[in-house]
Scaffold this motif. Structure first.
Motif, mmCIF file in Angstrom:
data_model
loop_
_atom_site.group_PDB
_atom_site.id
_atom_site.type_symbol
_atom_site.label_atom_id
_atom_site.label_comp_id
_atom_site.label_asym_id
_atom_site.label_seq_id
_atom_site.Cartn_x
_atom_site.Cartn_y
_atom_site.Cartn_z
ATOM 1 N N PHE A 153 -9.330 -0.350 3.871
ATOM 2 C CA PHE A 153 -7.967 -0.266 4.387
ATOM 3 C C PHE A 153 -7.885 -1.129 5.643
ATOM 4 N N ILE A 154 -6.899 -2.012 5.691
ATOM 5 C CA ILE A 154 -6.704 -2.881 6.850
ATOM 6 C C ILE A 154 -5.413 -2.473 7.548
ATOM 7 N N PHE A 155 -5.500 -2.205 8.834
ATOM 8 C CA PHE A 155 -4.334 -1.841 9.646
ATOM 9 C C PHE A 155 -4.132 -2.928 10.689
ATOM 10 N N THR A 156 -2.974 -3.560 10.649
ATOM 11 C CA THR A 156 -2.734 -4.715 11.510
ATOM 12 C C THR A 156 -1.239 -4.907 11.690
ATOM 13 N N ARG A 161 -5.647 10.256 7.554
ATOM 14 C CA ARG A 161 -6.988 10.456 6.989
ATOM 15 C C ARG A 161 -7.133 11.836 6.358
ATOM 16 N N GLU A 162 -6.499 12.834 6.956
ATOM 17 C CA GLU A 162 -6.644 14.195 6.452
ATOM 18 C C GLU A 162 -6.009 14.368 5.072
ATOM 19 N N GLU A 163 -5.124 13.460 4.688
ATOM 20 C CA GLU A 163 -4.434 13.579 3.412
ATOM 21 C C GLU A 163 -5.158 12.840 2.280
ATOM 22 N N GLU A 167 -11.624 -3.455 -3.384
ATOM 23 C CA GLU A 167 -10.268 -2.900 -3.464
ATOM 24 C C GLU A 167 -9.697 -2.838 -2.044
ATOM 25 N N VAL A 168 -8.751 -3.720 -1.744
ATOM 26 C CA VAL A 168 -8.244 -3.865 -0.377
ATOM 27 C C VAL A 168 -6.777 -3.474 -0.321
ATOM 28 N N HIS A 169 -6.405 -2.746 0.729
ATOM 29 C CA HIS A 169 -5.012 -2.363 0.963
ATOM 30 C C HIS A 169 -4.671 -2.735 2.409
ATOM 31 N N PRO A 206 0.817 -1.213 0.000
ATOM 32 C CA PRO A 206 0.000 0.000 0.000
ATOM 33 C C PRO A 206 0.851 1.264 0.000
ATOM 34 N N ASN A 207 0.241 2.351 -0.417
ATOM 35 C CA ASN A 207 0.910 3.649 -0.423
ATOM 36 C C ASN A 207 0.856 4.239 0.984
ATOM 37 N N PRO A 208 1.999 4.457 1.636
ATOM 38 C CA PRO A 208 1.974 4.985 3.014
ATOM 39 C C PRO A 208 1.387 6.385 3.104
#
Length: 464
Positions: free
Chosen positions: A429-432, A356-358, A454-456, A349-351
């Protein structure tokens, strides 16, 4: 045939307006008669079949098409080297074919060319797949009995990119998309027969990754302007390049009992339906690529990846980086994933999308954290955007947290139905943590795929 052809072109004729003195309209009418006499003058035998403005020769493996020049001047941007007569993109097309794109498709398939597969963002298919045909163009002057010597299409279109490769002379026949027997290329938006970028509605696509936003303006007319309505002869011929090959790769963890920590802990099984390929079992990454790469000079090699759910996010990301290093025009072409699997770049994924604000848009999020007892805590997040304040340049964001319990299979569809009833959102978006096994979240991904395709997966960083 004469009546059939004129009836076919009636909608296009009406589009020229009411001015009977319009020079192009008059020329266009003459071209209809010229097209009929041209077809009648060509040899006729059991290997030949014609459609209005289209001549197919099964023995020669060619299809010839009559088209009208749009009259674009030199250096004008070309998005469509050939389009249908009713295309609303004639201002960026080199020529418009007299017949119907769907009948060109019928002619191409009649000579033995199988229909391929167009690109699809939803299906994560970014490479057009199919066999190739070369294309040449010749002028057919008004008073000439035969066309001028043909030139490769690349001689008519230039590449404006510095040190870029010349525009291709061969194209992938994908066959456009069809719905209830109707060919999308017959429509007016864009009505593409040949595109300079990956266009799923086009009959023919470029044999590379070429998203429209990345290549727009790159290609332009390189020939002096022809008078609008001048006849051109496009000839499509089958290429000698071997048909595409699809390899199915299964990526498994070894040893079976332990989650893999790096690429060395993975085993690969490779199979193919093509002849001349020996299935591989339990090989490492190096052996796998050493076996695949020699196939590439003679054909397009598509690879479809299936990942064992026991892989960790870190290992999947390492594998994705390795795949990306060998994917390309002179490497492998990654096909869309099979059902229940993620496109490999989901793990790259693109860091820049983490804050969220970006972001331009706010996708749904899934956050995972490991509890002290070894169980996993899963939190689904929806984000509301408020643009109500006057002169607002960025929205106010409201973060809604939805903790997931054992009833997540029934709870999640209800959340989606409430927060995105029109299905405007398609991303998750998955954060883990990087050590998370895919099995921790893939059941959720599979459940929501009908909506969020579409999963990142972010193994590092979090917006929280």
């Amino acid at each position: 045939m004469r009546c059939q052809f004129l009836l076919l072109l009636l909608p296009a004729l009406l589009a020229f307006g009411e001015d009977a003195d319009d020079a192009y309209a008059a020329r266009h009418l003459k071209n209809q008669t010229r097209a009929i006499t041209w077809l009648e003058s060509l040899p006729k035998n059991d290997n030949v079949k014609t459609w209005p403005g289209i001549h197919a020769d099964k023995a020669a493996k060619t299809v010839t098409v009559l088209a009208e020049s749009t009259g674009l001047s030199r250096n004008t941007t070309i998005e469509f080297p050939l389009a249908g007569m009713i295309s609303n993109h004639d201002y960026e097309a080199l020529a418009l074919m007299l017949g119907k794109p769907s009948e060109l498709a019928a002619a191409v398939e009649w000579i033995g060319m199988p229909r391929g597969t167009p690109t699809s963002r939803r299906g994560a298919r970014f490479w057009p797949k199919g066999e190739r045909m070369s294309v040449t163009i010749a002028r057919l002057p008004d008073n000439a009995e035969a066309p001028s010597p043909a030139q490769p299409i690349g001689a008519w279109i230039k590449d404006n990119a510095a040190n870029g490769p010349a525009f291709t002379n061969n194209f992938v026949y994908t066959g456009s998309t069809w719905t209830d027997g109707e060919c999308a290329a017959d429509g007016d938006a864009p009505g593409s027969v040949i595109a300079t970028f990956n266009e799923p509605l086009s009959l023919f696509d470029v044999p590379e990754l070429a998203e429209k936003g990345e290549v727009y303006g790159r290609y332009a007319s390189s020939t002096p302007a022809l008078e609008k309505g001048s006849l051109l002869v496009y000839t499509f011929a089958t290429e000698a390049r071997a048909v595409p090959r699809l390899l199915t790769l299964s990526v498994l963890a070894k040893p079976v009992a332990d989650p893999p920590k790096n690429l060395a802990d993975l085993r690969f099984d490779a199979t193919s339906k093509d002849t001349g390929w020996e299935d591989l079992a339990d090989v490492n990454a190096l052996s796998l690529f050493e076996r695949i790469m020699p196939l590439i000079p003679e054909r397009d090699v598509f690879v479809q990846w299936t990942l064992d759910d026991r892989l960790t996010v870190l290992t999947a990301a390492q594998l994705a980086a390795a795949i990306a290093s060998v994917e390309g025009r002179s490497g492998i072409r990654v096909d869309g994933p099979p059902a229940g699997q993620l496109y490999y770049r989901a793990f790259l994924p693109n860091p820049d999308w983490i804050p969220r604000e970006e972001r331009l848009l706010q996708p749904f999020e899934l956050h995972l954290a490991k509890n002290e007892d070894g169980t996993w805590q899963r939190t689904f997040i929806s984000i509301d955007e408020d643009w109500s304040a006057p002169d607002k340049l960025t929205p106010d964001l409201t973060v809604n947290r939805h903790p997931l319990a054992d009833d997540w299979q029934t709870a999640l569809p209800k959340i989606l139905a409430e927060k995105d009833p029109e299905k405007h959102k398609s991303a998750l978006f998955i954060f883990t943590p990087p050590e998370t096994p895919l099995s921790t979240f893939m059941p959720i991904v599979r459940l929501l795929h009908f909506h969020l395709y579409e999963v990142h997966v972010f193994g590092e960083g979090s917006p929280e």
